[in-house]
Design a protein around this motif. Structure first.
Motif: not given
Length: 444
Positions: A228-246
């Motif tokens: 398991r991996f979790r992303i602790s906190s990420i700014e909305p402008d840096l949460l790219t659609d590519e990251v969400i899809e990944f």
């Protein structure tokens, strides 16, 4: 302090999860020098306070912790580090009984300063000006948890009007993908099952290395030994659609995001100098919902900031109601010396701030309860923490629902399926372990 005396350390931590990660690293670094964690009843030879300075209240709590430890252990070496130490080193150094004050860049070199003090007993104040902080100090520890916290980035270049973090942590900088993967592989070798990726502004990863955050995620996902991996906190402008899809299609990244919003009013976001508007934030939530329907989304919300009129607050709470986030981390705005926010007119009265906090927290509880109710009766995988006595042991589902089961040592640091039974008052969930007939059922 006799040389043959067993040397122990008591560490107190205030603030963010990154601070807690670095505190665990501080403990490990001191242990390598023979200074072990103080146990109940021990009189520590060293006390360390890892401070926070996100609000005026945080500063006050830090001072209280420092003075309390000095009073309880007057003969112990007193070390103060962290964000408050970086911002107000002389204020801390003036407290009678403080021996060493270390800024952000010196924090993870604490063992060297302690060794030096043990030899000459000379007071030291070591703080690098924030504009000159360039070093990235690695940190990957779990402390007393089963989950590991891996720092991948530090500092921030955003300079939001209300925030002192760039002055406390310095400019954005990161480790290399190669070095971070090596740390993650060490976690796997130690038997770790889950890593939480942490930092100050982790989506800004790679500014100093020429690498990209998405490539770091791909490299982590290839470490098959980490479940398991979790992303602790990420700014909305840096949460790219590519990251969400990944994350939607990855092997190991959990359906869980924490995204700072701060306010649901575009006028206030502009006053804050945030790097997005509500339309962009809503788009990110919609993409997450479309691609990861089970995803748990936590959101930071600041209320009562300068310039937030009653109309702006109503606009903000309506925006959040419509988006249905799972949990709101709500905190009142606090005046911070040296920030640009002090130039903004319209100050929200303290009483009104408290009322706004209460309304947002009630909304958070309602939204989180609705989310959890969807999963009562379902089966989810959980990584369990160490039990404490006869109290129920707990762990988190893949989608970050906290569950409780009867204590059982065999479950510690294992990912097992549980059935969610009922919601508790604190919004955790009582659960039962689902026995897999192919396993040795006597363990669970």
């Amino acid at each position: 302090m006799a040389e043959e005396q067993k040397r122990t350390v008591k560490i107190e931590t205030l603030g963010c999860k990154l601070n807690f990660s670095e505190t665990a690293t501080i403990g490990a670094l001191l242990a390598k020098r023979g200074i072990t964690p103080a146990q109940t009843g021990d009189v520590p030879s060293v006390c360390v306070v890892n401070t926070c300075s996100v609000t005026e209240l945080a500063d006050k709590k830090c001072r209280q912790h420092i003075r309390s430890l000095i009073k309880r252990y007057p003969d112990a070496l007193m070390v103060v580090t962290g964000c408050y130490a970086q911002l107000k080193s002389q204020e801390i150094a003036a407290i009678d009984g403080v021996d060493i004050v270390l800024g952000s860049e010196q924090k993870l070199h604490i063992a060297d300063y302690v060794d030096r003090w043990m030899k000459d007993h000379k007071k030291e104040v070591a703080v690098t000006p924030h504009k000159d902080i360039r070093q990235f100090s690695p940190s990957c520890e779990r402390g007393d948890r089963t989950r590991y916290w891996l720092k991948v980035q530090d500092g921030c270049d955003y300079f939001c009007t209300y925030c002192t973090i760039p002055m406390a942590r310095g400019r954005s900088r990161s480790g290399t993908i190669e070095s971070l993967v090596a740390q993650a592989r060490e976690v796997a070798a130690e038997g770790g099952k889950e890593i939480v990726i942490t930092g100050v502004n982790i989506g800004d990863f790679g500014k100093n290395t020429g690498e990209q955050f998405i490539d770091l995620l791909r490299a982590f996902d290839d470490i098959k030994e980490i479940e398991r991996f979790r992303i602790s906190s990420i700014e909305p402008d840096l949460l790219t659609d590519e990251v969400i899809e990944f994350c939607a299609n990855s092997r190991a990244f959990m359906p869980h995001f924490h995204i700072p919003l701060q306010c649901g009013s575009d006028a206030v976001l502009k006053l804050m100098h945030r790097h997005y508007d509500t339309a962009l934030f809503a788009h990110k939530i919609e993409r997450i919902r479309a691609l990861i329907p089970d995803c748990y989304v936590g959101v930071d919300v600041m209320v009562g900031s300068r310039g937030e009129t009653p109309e702006h607050f109503e606009e903000s709470i309506k925006f959040i109601e419509n988006l249905e986030m799972q949990h709101l981390h709500v905190f009142p705005y606090s005046e911070r010396p040296g920030t640009m926010a002090l130039r903004i007119p319209y100050i929200v009265p303290e009483k009104e701030k408290k009322e706004r906090v209460a309304r947002m927290m009630q909304l958070s509880d309602e939204q989180e309860r609705r989310y959890i109710e969807r999963y009562i009766g379902t089966i989810r995988p959980v990584l369990f923490e160490q039990p404490h006595g006869d109290a129920p042991m707990h762990g988190f589902t893949d989608n970050y629902i906290r569950v409780n089961v009867a204590p059982c040592e065999a479950l510690v640091n294992r990912v097992v399926d549980v059935r969610l039974l009922r919601i508790c008052d604190d919004l955790s969930v009582d659960a039962e372990v689902v026995i897999n007939e192919s396993e040795n059922t006597s363990e669970a």
